[in-house]
Design a protein around this motif. Sequence first.
Motif, mmCIF file in Angstrom:
data_model
loop_
_atom_site.group_PDB
_atom_site.id
_atom_site.type_symbol
_atom_site.label_atom_id
_atom_site.label_comp_id
_atom_site.label_asym_id
_atom_site.label_seq_id
_atom_site.Cartn_x
_atom_site.Cartn_y
_atom_site.Cartn_z
ATOM 1 N N GLY A 184 25.626 68.202 33.605
ATOM 2 C CA GLY A 184 24.969 69.399 34.148
ATOM 3 C C GLY A 184 25.317 69.686 35.596
ATOM 4 N N ASP A 203 25.687 75.056 39.434
ATOM 5 C CA ASP A 203 25.758 74.307 38.181
ATOM 6 C C ASP A 203 24.428 73.610 37.886
ATOM 7 O OD1 ASP A 203 26.569 72.976 35.941
ATOM 8 O OD2 ASP A 203 28.050 71.701 36.916
ATOM 9 N N THR A 208 21.461 74.821 34.825
ATOM 10 C CA THR A 208 20.918 73.920 33.796
ATOM 11 C C THR A 208 19.398 73.796 33.972
ATOM 12 O OG1 THR A 208 23.008 72.717 33.984
ATOM 13 C CG2 THR A 208 21.269 71.662 32.704
HETATM 14 MG MG MG Z 1 24.944 73.425 34.889
#
Ligand code: MG
Length: 324
Positions: free
Chosen positions: A167, A277, A281
């Motif tokens: 993630g 990023d 997530t």
């Molecule tokens: Mg991510």
Amino acid sequence: MIRFLLVFCLALSTATNSFAQWFKREEPIMGTRVYVELWWQNEARANELMQQVMDEMERINQLMSPYKTRSELSAINRLASEQAVPVSAELLRLIQTSVRYSDVSDGAFDITFASLGSEYDYRNKIKPTESQRKKAAALINYRDMVLLPADNSVRFRKKGMRIDLGGIAKGYAVDNAIAILQAAGVESAIVTAGGDSRILGDHRGRPWLLGIHNPRGDGQVLKLPLEDVSISTSGDYERYFEADGVRYHHIIDPHKGASPSELMSASVLTDKSIDADALSTTLFVLGTDKALKLANSQPGVSAILIDRTGKVYYSSDLVDPAMQ
Ligand code: MG
Ligand code: AMP
């Protein structure tokens, strides 16, 4: 005269070689598609730079892949329940950043999700039994991961715990790639690893146009004009399978021990790709209300969410195109 001719020929050859243009390359790395496109005036150097980007991606893959038995991450997963496992300062730093996101999200982002996540094989539609799922879900808790920065090591408090940096690692790798290009003097480029992209500069006087995918079909729901920014999208359509009417996908809610179903995708725009990023997530796990609250509380962070009915939500700094 000969010397003059030589200089002239050289000048001519660099001139023919020095048409600035876009160079691009795509390779499968880190279980995804890595893409780089950059504006440069010389093909040989552009190729060299694109190779450096791919090499950096591969280096991070070797260090952090849970599928490579010789990666540092695999050593942690194999041994950290028994002993403190020494790791590189680089990996420890990334784990520390992950913990920061666990703290701000009340554990929605948690790399120990892998204690359960590793029981799924999405490609082959394999999932744990209900008792296996419960047992593994009970092992998810980043607070049971002890970081010992004094001797650069990691230890787990519980047997069977695992971590996975899926993630956040791609965003980190994209930032490193952009840093390589920047240091080389590149002013306009894009680097993408799966759902994580970072744009350097603009598209030669115009913004780049990047789309947010339709989570349930081909094409794109939105097109965004972007420059000098990172964008990451987390979706339930990347790796998944359906069984008994349930969509089992690669993002896991650590508190529920199951894939969240409120959103179909969460996109985050911010400066650095590592943050985009990890946050995309995180927002995906949090669901609409908590995700918008978190995004709105983070300076320099914009979010676009698509819920399971297809409704699109924007963080408060963005203007809903339908309202204009
Ligand atoms: Mg991510
Ligand atoms: P992304 O495509 O960046 O949203 O990343 C999805 C990946 O993040 C998954 O494939 C997992 O490797 C990892 N992941 C899944 N659930 C979590 C979670 N709750 N916290 C941190 N990482 C997760």
